[in-house]
Scaffold this active site. Structure first.
Site, PDB file in Angstrom:
ATOM      1  CB  ALA A 130      18.691  67.237  35.449  1.00  0.00           C
ATOM      2  CB  SER A 132      11.189  71.228  34.745  1.00  0.00           C
ATOM      3  OG  SER A 132      10.718  71.844  36.034  1.00  0.00           O
ATOM      4  CB  THR A 158      12.601  64.135  50.641  1.00  0.00           C
ATOM      5  OG1 THR A 158      12.016  65.200  49.733  1.00  0.00           O
ATOM      6  CG2 THR A 158      11.646  63.900  52.035  1.00  0.00           C
ATOM      7  N   GLY A 340      -4.386  90.257  61.526  1.00  0.00           N
ATOM      8  CA  GLY A 340      -3.271  90.592  61.838  1.00  0.00           C
ATOM      9  C   GLY A 340      -2.476  89.255  62.893  1.00  0.00           C
ATOM     10  CD  GLU A 363       6.538  63.297  44.691  1.00  0.00           C
ATOM     11  OE1 GLU A 363       5.969  62.619  43.989  1.00  0.00           O
ATOM     12  OE2 GLU A 363       6.557  63.114  45.868  1.00  0.00           O
ATOM     13  CD  GLU A 367       5.043  76.787  36.737  1.00  0.00           C
ATOM     14  OE1 GLU A 367       5.337  76.024  37.340  1.00  0.00           O
ATOM     15  OE2 GLU A 367       4.389  78.073  36.861  1.00  0.00           O
TER      16      GLU A 367
HETATM   17  C1  LIG Z   1      11.685  70.526  49.743  1.00  0.00           C
HETATM   18  C2  LIG Z   1      11.837  69.779  48.463  1.00  0.00           C
HETATM   19  C3  LIG Z   1      11.945  68.264  48.538  1.00  0.00           C
HETATM   20  C4  LIG Z   1      12.089  67.811  47.256  1.00  0.00           C
HETATM   21  N1  LIG Z   1      12.081  66.387  47.257  1.00  0.00           N
HETATM   22  C5  LIG Z   1      12.764  65.708  46.189  1.00  0.00           C
HETATM   23  C6  LIG Z   1      13.065  64.347  46.120  1.00  0.00           C
HETATM   24  O1  LIG Z   1      12.884  63.515  47.186  1.00  0.00           O
HETATM   25  N2  LIG Z   1      13.481  63.795  45.036  1.00  0.00           N
HETATM   26  C7  LIG Z   1      13.824  64.377  44.002  1.00  0.00           C
HETATM   27  O2  LIG Z   1      14.412  63.865  43.100  1.00  0.00           O
HETATM   28  N3  LIG Z   1      13.527  65.654  43.913  1.00  0.00           N
HETATM   29  C8  LIG Z   1      13.065  66.380  44.975  1.00  0.00           C
HETATM   30  N4  LIG Z   1      12.816  67.745  45.000  1.00  0.00           N
HETATM   31  C9  LIG Z   1      13.096  68.556  43.763  1.00  0.00           C
HETATM   32  C10 LIG Z   1      11.759  69.001  42.845  1.00  0.00           C
HETATM   33  O3  LIG Z   1      11.137  67.916  42.403  1.00  0.00           O
HETATM   34  C11 LIG Z   1      12.453  69.890  41.782  1.00  0.00           C
HETATM   35  O4  LIG Z   1      12.591  71.142  42.625  1.00  0.00           O
HETATM   36  C12 LIG Z   1      11.160  70.294  40.935  1.00  0.00           C
HETATM   37  O5  LIG Z   1      11.025  68.991  39.985  1.00  0.00           O
HETATM   38  C13 LIG Z   1      11.390  71.603  40.116  1.00  0.00           C
HETATM   39  O6  LIG Z   1      12.973  71.531  39.802  1.00  0.00           O
HETATM   40  P1  LIG Z   1      13.757  72.575  39.597  1.00  0.00           P
HETATM   41  O7  LIG Z   1      13.992  73.049  41.176  1.00  0.00           O
HETATM   42  O8  LIG Z   1      15.081  72.370  38.831  1.00  0.00           O
HETATM   43  O9  LIG Z   1      13.079  73.826  38.909  1.00  0.00           O
HETATM   44  P2  LIG Z   1      13.414  74.245  37.170  1.00  0.00           P
HETATM   45  O10 LIG Z   1      13.002  73.135  36.434  1.00  0.00           O
HETATM   46  O11 LIG Z   1      14.375  75.133  37.001  1.00  0.00           O
HETATM   47  O12 LIG Z   1      12.044  75.149  37.108  1.00  0.00           O
HETATM   48  C14 LIG Z   1      11.927  76.416  37.283  1.00  0.00           C
HETATM   49  C15 LIG Z   1      10.804  76.961  36.895  1.00  0.00           C
HETATM   50  O13 LIG Z   1      10.587  77.130  35.533  1.00  0.00           O
HETATM   51  C16 LIG Z   1       9.559  76.385  35.146  1.00  0.00           C
HETATM   52  N5  LIG Z   1       9.793  75.809  33.844  1.00  0.00           N
HETATM   53  C17 LIG Z   1      10.633  74.902  33.751  1.00  0.00           C
HETATM   54  N6  LIG Z   1      10.488  74.078  32.379  1.00  0.00           N
HETATM   55  C18 LIG Z   1       9.546  74.671  31.700  1.00  0.00           C
HETATM   56  C19 LIG Z   1       8.738  74.646  30.681  1.00  0.00           C
HETATM   57  N7  LIG Z   1       9.365  73.872  29.686  1.00  0.00           N
HETATM   58  N8  LIG Z   1       7.809  75.187  30.370  1.00  0.00           N
HETATM   59  C20 LIG Z   1       7.247  76.188  31.320  1.00  0.00           C
HETATM   60  N9  LIG Z   1       7.874  76.461  32.532  1.00  0.00           N
HETATM   61  C21 LIG Z   1       8.877  75.586  32.797  1.00  0.00           C
HETATM   62  C22 LIG Z   1       9.128  75.483  36.361  1.00  0.00           C
HETATM   63  O14 LIG Z   1       7.771  75.229  36.136  1.00  0.00           O
HETATM   64  C23 LIG Z   1       9.608  76.397  37.428  1.00  0.00           C
HETATM   65  O15 LIG Z   1       8.463  77.229  37.594  1.00  0.00           O
HETATM   66  C24 LIG Z   1      12.423  68.342  45.916  1.00  0.00           C
HETATM   67  C25 LIG Z   1      12.430  69.846  46.038  1.00  0.00           C
HETATM   68  C26 LIG Z   1      12.058  70.583  47.356  1.00  0.00           C
HETATM   69  C27 LIG Z   1      12.227  71.844  47.336  1.00  0.00           C
END
Ligand SMILES: Cc1cc2nc3c(=O)[nH]c(=O)nc-3n(C[C@H](O)[C@H](O)[C@H](O)COP(=O)(O)OP(=O)(O)OC[C@H]3O[C@@H](n4cnc5c(N)ncnc54)[C@H](O)[C@@H]3O)c2cc1C
Length: 379
Positions: A130, A132, A158, A340, A363, A367
């Site tokens: 879970a 996006s 975080t 470079g 956050e 997209e």
């Molecule tokens: C360093 C770091 C710190 C973070 N800190 C926190 C935190 O403190 N608390 C917390 O809860 N989360 C945190 N996150 C999580 C972050 O919010 C999520 O990684 C982010 O929301 C994306 O979710 P995902 O990684 O599962 O990617 P996915 O949702 O799997 O997305 C993968 C790709 O598919 C695209 N995509 C997904 N759905 C669609 C759609 N419907 N249409 C088009 N494109 C789509 C996305 O844009 C992305 O390019 C952190 C992440 C990182 C890397």
């Protein structure tokens, strides 16, 4: 319309610019290499009264506005983006939901330690399945005899290693065939709660990013944050505010990359002239300056609207999207101007690119921001 910062905001800017130059910037390269968390900096920020900046004084905060929060986040990020994201998450993901949705008792118990800096703030939303689609939450909380028993896991959270408690989302039931998601405050020393800090990240090396495992974690029913079943709506509101923080971070990184490129272009000579005398370099720097100006104005506008109590979902998404994308462009162009040398760690500009990339993901990805904006403009 008045584009001037207030006297108070100017004071915050000067204070944080000096502090960041003197105390934060000098260790940034080392922290990037070692991943050492900037605990000392946060101790000093606590003493400076910055840890509860936008929260009411009666909870130990400073009662300042969101523009001031953006200024602090920008200035810290200009010096060290790992410090910037730690601060931004502490305030906007850790403290804000408690302030917005907490009961008086919860504010006493959980917001005060955040404002004093005794605990860092954190927020657990993302899960392995879970991201996006945060509605896909699988962590479950079952209410039994006045207690929530929570099982599941969270990823990429975080600050959790330095948090005494955090709010996280969990499925508390089903309503009309749909998951009922609630937010629950969990002290991090509760039995069955494990925090794992071993991600190897592309950038933001000194920030704390963790995995959370919840195995029969039991907390009192009073730890429910806000209304049961409103967890989804609450995190949407929380993320609106958080996106201002990410926008401010992006402006800080972009500003740092631009300043380095400008200085370098004046020092480096090729063909018997400084790079800054070539029109192509001048135009690159002019574009950078213009984009930063626009991004900062967008961040301030979203922050101002929040402070006016207006709806700011669209503006927060726009500022986050635009600022994070220009931060990537400017960091990349700053490397190009360094040639470079820019590709070498010693010159630091490559760190800006690695750090900035997260801002297009965390956050809500770029997209997702476009989806939010499209929804807001009536698509
Ligand atoms: C360093 C770091 C710190 C973070 N800190 C926190 C935190 O403190 N608390 C917390 O809860 N989360 C945190 N996150 C999580 C972050 O919010 C999520 O990684 C982010 O929301 C994306 O979710 P995902 O990684 O599962 O990617 P996915 O949702 O799997 O997305 C993968 C790709 O598919 C695209 N995509 C997904 N759905 C669609 C759609 N419907 N249409 C088009 N494109 C789509 C996305 O844009 C992305 O390019 C952190 C992440 C990182 C890397």
């Amino acid at each position: 319309m008045n584009f001037d910062l207030t006297q108070e905001q100017q004071m915050v800017k000067k204070l944080m610019r000096d502090f960041s130059n003197e105390e934060v910037a000098p260790g940034a390269v080392d922290r990037d290499r070692t991943g050492k968390f900037p605990l000392d900096i946060f101790k000093t920020l606590s003493q400076m009264g910055m840890m509860g900046l936008p929260f009411p004084e009666k909870y130990g905060g400073a009662g300042a506005d969101t523009i001031s929060f953006a200024i602090v986040t920008e200035e810290l990020s200009r010096a060290c983006a790992s410090t910037g994201i730690t601060y931004s998450a502490h305030i906007s993901l850790g403290g804000a939901p408690l302030h917005l949705f907490g009961t008086e008792q919860q504010k006493q118990d959980f917001l005060i330690p955040i404002c004093t800096g005794e605990s860092l703030g954190a927020f657990g939303l993302t899960e392995p399945n879970a991201g996006s689609d945060a509605g896909g939450t699988e962590t479950a909380a079952v209410l039994e005899e006045g207690k929530y028993i929570i099982n599941g896991s969270k990823v990429y959270i975080t600050n959790a290693s330095y948090a005494k408690h955090l709010a996280l989302t969990a499925v508390t039931g089903r309503k009309d065939g749909r998951k009922e998601i609630s937010a629950i405050i969990v002290p991090t020393d509760t039995e069955g709660f494990t925090i794992i800090d071993n991600y190897e990240k592309m950038g933001l090396h000194a920030s704390n990013t963790t995995e959370l495992i919840l195995d029969q974690v039991t907390v009192p029913e009073e730890n429910l944050l806000g209304e049961r079943g409103r967890g989804f709506q609450q995190f949407l509101v929380t993320l609106d505010g958080g996106r201002i923080g990410i926008g401010a971070m992006a402006v800080g990184i972009a500003q740092a990359a631009y300043e380095r490129a400008l200085n370098y272009s004046k020092e480096r000579k090729q063909f018997g002239k400084s790079l800054s005398s070539f029109q192509i370099t001048q135009f690159k720097l002019a574009d950078m300056a213009m984009k930063i100006e626009l991004a900062r104005n967008m961040v301030y506008k979203a922050a101002w609207m929040k402070d006016q109590g207006r709806k700011f979902t669209k503006e927060a998404s726009m500022c986050k999207l635009y600022a994070s994308e220009i931060a990537m462009q400017i960091a990349s162009e700053a490397i190009q101007i360094h040639g470079g040398y820019g590709y070498m760690r010693e010159y630091e500009v490559e760190r800006y690119l690695r750090d900035a990339k997260l801002l297009e993901i965390g956050e809500g990805t770029s997209e997702v921001q476009r989806m939010v904006i499209a929804g807001q403009i009536g698509c």
